[in-house]
Design a protein around this motif. Sequence first.
Motif, PDB file in Angstrom:
ATOM      1  N   GLY A  15     -17.028  40.312 -21.912  1.00 28.38           N
ATOM      2  CA  GLY A  15     -16.422  38.998 -21.631  1.00 28.38           C
ATOM      3  C   GLY A  15     -16.628  38.618 -20.171  1.00 28.38           C
ATOM      4  O   GLY A  15     -15.746  38.050 -19.540  1.00 28.38           O
ATOM      5  N   GLY A  18     -16.037  34.892 -18.910  1.00 33.73           N
ATOM      6  CA  GLY A  18     -14.711  34.273 -18.940  1.00 33.73           C
ATOM      7  C   GLY A  18     -14.020  34.362 -17.584  1.00 33.73           C
ATOM      8  O   GLY A  18     -14.592  34.857 -16.607  1.00 33.73           O
ATOM      9  N   ILE A  20     -11.394  36.215 -16.595  1.00 35.97           N
ATOM     10  CA  ILE A  20     -11.188  37.594 -16.140  1.00 35.97           C
ATOM     11  C   ILE A  20     -12.543  38.224 -15.777  1.00 35.97           C
ATOM     12  O   ILE A  20     -12.671  38.903 -14.753  1.00 35.97           O
ATOM     13  CB  ILE A  20     -10.488  38.431 -17.237  1.00 35.97           C
ATOM     14  N   THR A  43     -21.310  41.138 -21.313  1.00 32.80           N
ATOM     15  CA  THR A  43     -21.342  40.381 -22.571  1.00 32.80           C
ATOM     16  C   THR A  43     -20.687  39.012 -22.386  1.00 32.80           C
ATOM     17  O   THR A  43     -19.782  38.850 -21.580  1.00 32.80           O
ATOM     18  CB  THR A  43     -20.627  41.107 -23.744  1.00 32.80           C
ATOM     19  N   GLY A  44     -21.180  38.053 -23.174  1.00 29.39           N
ATOM     20  CA  GLY A  44     -20.601  36.720 -23.196  1.00 29.39           C
ATOM     21  C   GLY A  44     -20.702  36.180 -24.604  1.00 29.39           C
ATOM     22  O   GLY A  44     -21.038  36.917 -25.545  1.00 29.39           O
ATOM     23  N   ASN A  47     -21.747  30.893 -23.201  1.00 26.46           N
ATOM     24  CA  ASN A  47     -22.248  30.529 -21.876  1.00 26.46           C
ATOM     25  C   ASN A  47     -23.424  31.426 -21.470  1.00 26.46           C
ATOM     26  O   ASN A  47     -23.338  32.274 -20.583  1.00 26.46           O
ATOM     27  CB  ASN A  47     -21.097  30.649 -20.864  1.00 26.46           C
ATOM     28  N   LEU A  92     -22.647  43.720 -29.770  1.00 26.47           N
ATOM     29  CA  LEU A  92     -21.426  44.143 -29.075  1.00 26.47           C
ATOM     30  C   LEU A  92     -21.174  45.640 -29.285  1.00 26.47           C
ATOM     31  O   LEU A  92     -20.732  46.334 -28.368  1.00 26.47           O
ATOM     32  CB  LEU A  92     -20.211  43.351 -29.570  1.00 26.47           C
ATOM     33  N   ILE A 107     -12.865  40.250 -23.582  1.00 25.85           N
ATOM     34  CA  ILE A 107     -13.247  39.296 -24.629  1.00 25.85           C
ATOM     35  C   ILE A 107     -11.954  38.716 -25.164  1.00 25.85           C
ATOM     36  O   ILE A 107     -10.972  39.441 -25.342  1.00 25.85           O
ATOM     37  CB  ILE A 107     -14.027  40.011 -25.761  1.00 25.85           C
ATOM     38  N   VAL A 108     -11.953  37.417 -25.412  1.00 28.86           N
ATOM     39  CA  VAL A 108     -10.724  36.807 -25.903  1.00 28.86           C
ATOM     40  C   VAL A 108     -10.627  36.999 -27.423  1.00 28.86           C
ATOM     41  O   VAL A 108     -11.639  36.955 -28.122  1.00 28.86           O
ATOM     42  CB  VAL A 108     -10.677  35.303 -25.494  1.00 28.86           C
ATOM     43  N   GLY A 109      -9.420  37.273 -27.914  1.00 31.26           N
ATOM     44  CA  GLY A 109      -9.155  37.306 -29.359  1.00 31.26           C
ATOM     45  C   GLY A 109      -9.579  38.586 -30.063  1.00 31.26           C
ATOM     46  O   GLY A 109      -9.947  39.582 -29.440  1.00 31.26           O
ATOM     47  N   ALA A 129      -7.711  43.769 -20.533  1.00 34.11           N
ATOM     48  CA  ALA A 129      -7.169  42.412 -20.388  1.00 34.11           C
ATOM     49  C   ALA A 129      -6.892  41.837 -21.766  1.00 34.11           C
ATOM     50  O   ALA A 129      -5.891  41.157 -21.979  1.00 34.11           O
ATOM     51  CB  ALA A 129      -8.159  41.528 -19.638  1.00 34.11           C
ATOM     52  N   ASN A 130      -7.777  42.129 -22.731  1.00 31.62           N
ATOM     53  CA  ASN A 130      -7.620  41.627 -24.104  1.00 31.62           C
ATOM     54  C   ASN A 130      -6.305  42.126 -24.692  1.00 31.62           C
ATOM     55  O   ASN A 130      -6.031  43.321 -24.689  1.00 31.62           O
ATOM     56  CB  ASN A 130      -8.807  42.133 -24.943  1.00 31.62           C
ATOM     57  N   GLU A 132      -5.148  41.582 -27.877  1.00 33.60           N
ATOM     58  CA  GLU A 132      -5.138  41.904 -29.309  1.00 33.60           C
ATOM     59  C   GLU A 132      -5.258  43.389 -29.580  1.00 33.60           C
ATOM     60  O   GLU A 132      -4.746  43.879 -30.591  1.00 33.60           O
ATOM     61  CB  GLU A 132      -6.246  41.143 -30.038  1.00 33.60           C
ATOM     62  N   MET A 210      -5.436  28.648 -16.294  1.00 33.80           N
ATOM     63  CA  MET A 210      -5.950  29.429 -17.425  1.00 33.80           C
ATOM     64  C   MET A 210      -6.574  28.500 -18.462  1.00 33.80           C
ATOM     65  O   MET A 210      -6.495  27.292 -18.351  1.00 33.80           O
ATOM     66  CB  MET A 210      -4.787  30.188 -18.080  1.00 33.80           C
ATOM     67  N   MET A 272      -5.426  37.073 -10.165  1.00 36.40           N
ATOM     68  CA  MET A 272      -5.755  38.189 -11.060  1.00 36.40           C
ATOM     69  C   MET A 272      -6.616  39.260 -10.391  1.00 36.40           C
ATOM     70  O   MET A 272      -6.725  40.374 -10.885  1.00 36.40           O
ATOM     71  CB  MET A 272      -6.468  37.681 -12.320  1.00 36.40           C
TER      72      MET A 272
HETATM   73  N1  LIG Z   1      -7.157  34.545 -17.605  1.00 37.91           N
HETATM   74  C1  LIG Z   1      -6.112  35.261 -17.260  1.00 37.91           C
HETATM   75  O1  LIG Z   1      -5.516  35.047 -16.212  1.00 37.91           O
HETATM   76  C2  LIG Z   1      -5.631  36.394 -18.145  1.00 37.91           C
HETATM   77  C3  LIG Z   1      -4.558  37.156 -17.703  1.00 37.91           C
HETATM   78  C4  LIG Z   1      -4.159  38.243 -18.479  1.00 37.91           C
HETATM   79  C5  LIG Z   1      -4.786  38.546 -19.683  1.00 37.91           C
HETATM   80  N2  LIG Z   1      -5.807  37.751 -20.108  1.00 37.91           N
HETATM   81  C6  LIG Z   1      -6.434  38.095 -21.379  1.00 37.91           C
HETATM   82  O2  LIG Z   1      -7.779  38.470 -21.098  1.00 37.91           O
HETATM   83  C7  LIG Z   1      -8.627  38.044 -22.164  1.00 37.91           C
HETATM   84  C8  LIG Z   1      -9.716  37.148 -21.576  1.00 37.91           C
HETATM   85  O3  LIG Z   1      -9.075  36.024 -20.994  1.00 37.91           O
HETATM   86  P1  LIG Z   1      -9.911  34.902 -20.208  1.00 37.91           P
HETATM   87  O4  LIG Z   1      -8.903  34.001 -19.616  1.00 37.91           O
HETATM   88  O5  LIG Z   1     -10.916  35.560 -19.342  1.00 37.91           O
HETATM   89  O6  LIG Z   1     -10.610  34.171 -21.439  1.00 37.91           O
HETATM   90  P2  LIG Z   1     -11.856  33.166 -21.379  1.00 37.91           P
HETATM   91  O7  LIG Z   1     -11.995  32.584 -20.029  1.00 37.91           O
HETATM   92  O8  LIG Z   1     -11.717  32.272 -22.551  1.00 37.91           O
HETATM   93  O9  LIG Z   1     -13.127  34.155 -21.606  1.00 37.91           O
HETATM   94  C9  LIG Z   1     -13.285  34.838 -22.791  1.00 37.91           C
HETATM   95  C10 LIG Z   1     -14.551  35.674 -22.795  1.00 37.91           C
HETATM   96  O10 LIG Z   1     -14.785  36.105 -24.141  1.00 37.91           O
HETATM   97  C11 LIG Z   1     -16.044  35.574 -24.604  1.00 37.91           C
HETATM   98  N3  LIG Z   1     -15.897  35.227 -26.015  1.00 37.91           N
HETATM   99  C12 LIG Z   1     -15.362  34.112 -26.552  1.00 37.91           C
HETATM  100  N4  LIG Z   1     -15.402  34.156 -27.897  1.00 37.91           N
HETATM  101  C13 LIG Z   1     -15.998  35.321 -28.220  1.00 37.91           C
HETATM  102  C14 LIG Z   1     -16.374  35.937 -29.458  1.00 37.91           C
HETATM  103  N5  LIG Z   1     -16.115  35.368 -30.644  1.00 37.91           N
HETATM  104  N6  LIG Z   1     -16.977  37.140 -29.423  1.00 37.91           N
HETATM  105  C15 LIG Z   1     -17.252  37.756 -28.232  1.00 37.91           C
HETATM  106  N7  LIG Z   1     -16.953  37.199 -27.038  1.00 37.91           N
HETATM  107  C16 LIG Z   1     -16.323  36.005 -27.023  1.00 37.91           C
HETATM  108  C17 LIG Z   1     -16.321  34.378 -23.705  1.00 37.91           C
HETATM  109  O11 LIG Z   1     -17.720  34.085 -23.691  1.00 37.91           O
HETATM  110  P3  LIG Z   1     -18.304  32.612 -23.268  1.00 37.91           P
HETATM  111  O12 LIG Z   1     -17.467  32.152 -22.122  1.00 37.91           O
HETATM  112  O13 LIG Z   1     -19.719  32.928 -22.889  1.00 37.91           O
HETATM  113  O14 LIG Z   1     -18.206  31.743 -24.466  1.00 37.91           O
HETATM  114  C18 LIG Z   1     -15.802  34.904 -22.386  1.00 37.91           C
HETATM  115  O15 LIG Z   1     -16.720  35.812 -21.819  1.00 37.91           O
HETATM  116  C19 LIG Z   1      -7.729  37.338 -23.179  1.00 37.91           C
HETATM  117  O16 LIG Z   1      -7.360  38.242 -24.182  1.00 37.91           O
HETATM  118  C20 LIG Z   1      -6.509  36.954 -22.350  1.00 37.91           C
HETATM  119  O17 LIG Z   1      -5.329  36.877 -23.123  1.00 37.91           O
HETATM  120  C21 LIG Z   1      -6.252  36.705 -19.357  1.00 37.91           C
END
Ligand SMILES: NC(=O)c1ccc[n+]([C@@H]2O[C@H](COP(=O)([O-])OP(=O)(O)OC[C@H]3O[C@@H](n4cnc5c(N)ncnc54)[C@H](OP(=O)(O)O)[C@@H]3O)[C@@H](O)[C@H]2O)c1
Length: 396
Positions: A15, A18, A20, A43-44, A47, A92, A107-109, A129-130, A132, A210, A272
């Motif tokens: 991820g 994203g 993180i 991995t992404g 994007n 993956l 990776i989200v979700g 961070a994920n 799930e 976010m 973060m």
């Molecule tokens: N952001 C924060 O401050 C924060 C804080 C604590 C915890 N978290 C957790 O950390 C995780 C990531 O958060 P984020 O904010 O970085 O999310 P994000 O910005 O939406 O990034 C998600 C990442 O996962 C990739 N992705 C999306 N759909 C996917 C799929 N179906 N299969 C594989 N990869 C996929 C995205 O790729 P593309 O961008 O290339 O599409 C991107 O690299 C989440 O679980 C979130 O709850 C985030």
Amino acid sequence: MMTGNPAPRRLSIFGSTGSIGRNTLDVVDHLGGRENFEISVLTGNGNVELLARQARSFGARMAVTANDRHYQSLKNELSGSGITVAAGKSGLMEAADREADWVMAAIVGTAGLAPTLAAARRGADIALANKECLVSAGDLFIKSIHEGGGRLLPVDSEHNAIFQVLEENQRHAIERVILTASGGPFRTASLEEMAGVTVETARAHPNWSMGLKISIDSASMFNKALEMIEARHLFGLKPEQIEVIFHPQSIIHSMVGYSDGSVLAQLGTPDMRTAIGYALSFPPRPNLPVERLDFARLARLDFEAPDERRFPALRLARLAMTRGGVQGAVLNGAKEVALEAFIERRLSFLAMADITERVMDDLAHLPPASAMDDVFVADRLARQRAAELMKLDAAG
Ligand SMILES: NC(=O)c1ccc[n+]([C@@H]2O[C@H](COP(=O)([O-])OP(=O)(O)OC[C@H]3O[C@@H](n4cnc5c(N)ncnc54)[C@H](OP(=O)(O)O)[C@@H]3O)[C@@H](O)[C@H]2O)c1
């Protein structure tokens, strides 16, 4: 006697495109970049351009897009670079199989589940961070970490804070952990006002910037609900040891209360990179360019108890933890469907918790998971049931 620099640590970032992931690469850059780290895999998903740019700039060995349809464009972007390219679910899993000392799981979700569990089983340290992985498959994930022998390093700011102040050799003296929550945009809203909440008002988080879904989850406290379940698995707590307190300034990131009445807290500006850097350098603390706290300017820290009538997600987390088994996966799956419906304006803000609770009750009989497939089944059934209930409600 042998001399010379130690071998660079091998990192993989699941991820990396994203929020993180980008922050992780920023931290890696600050801590010496290619001199100190070897990037095994990035991995992404969609994007591709950014993924290719990151892979080239950090000299990654492999780049993976989770979407098969982007394989060729990633291949084109990286042609001549010598970087291995893969795509899809199998890509993956290949990423998870590559040698790495430390893996950022961002990776989200639910797509993040299988590769993260596989990397844990291989014995890499997992910076998590994920959400799930623990919410839906907590018992299996902790087992995979134990089997692999790597460390589990929490990255979510609250859990990272607890990790920083939890005295491992005083485990017997831990009474409670206190997760802080900003309270989001509706901390002071009335129940009537919350009934009319829109996507636009729900997405405006006061302190953290976010993505859309996580912002809405923060506004509804579903994000905090997931964090409660995460904390239970990460720190081996009983549900009644996990408290949530509203703290609108988001300066205290969480606390641990001990048997002598002491409470240890971790404080910092909302960035973060502190949590990511701690997980990357642990146990030593890294040197990072995050804004320092200015207490005189801050002047005050406020706290208030959350109202669970307005934020029922917190009660649902306790219900899921008490019931155990796959109820975390059910809560998360049902919530995801309700969240989509809210974003598409088919469901009201407060109805998200109502749908989720009904699905949890309907699927309370599901047995605990003994393999990942059981988690995926629970997730699928929860999503199906949530969709059915919304259809029934709309018809009736
Ligand atoms: N952001 C924060 O401050 C924060 C804080 C604590 C915890 N978290 C957790 O950390 C995780 C990531 O958060 P984020 O904010 O970085 O999310 P994000 O910005 O939406 O990034 C998600 C990442 O996962 C990739 N992705 C999306 N759909 C996917 C799929 N179906 N299969 C594989 N990869 C996929 C995205 O790729 P593309 O961008 O290339 O599409 C991107 O690299 C989440 O679980 C979130 O709850 C985030």
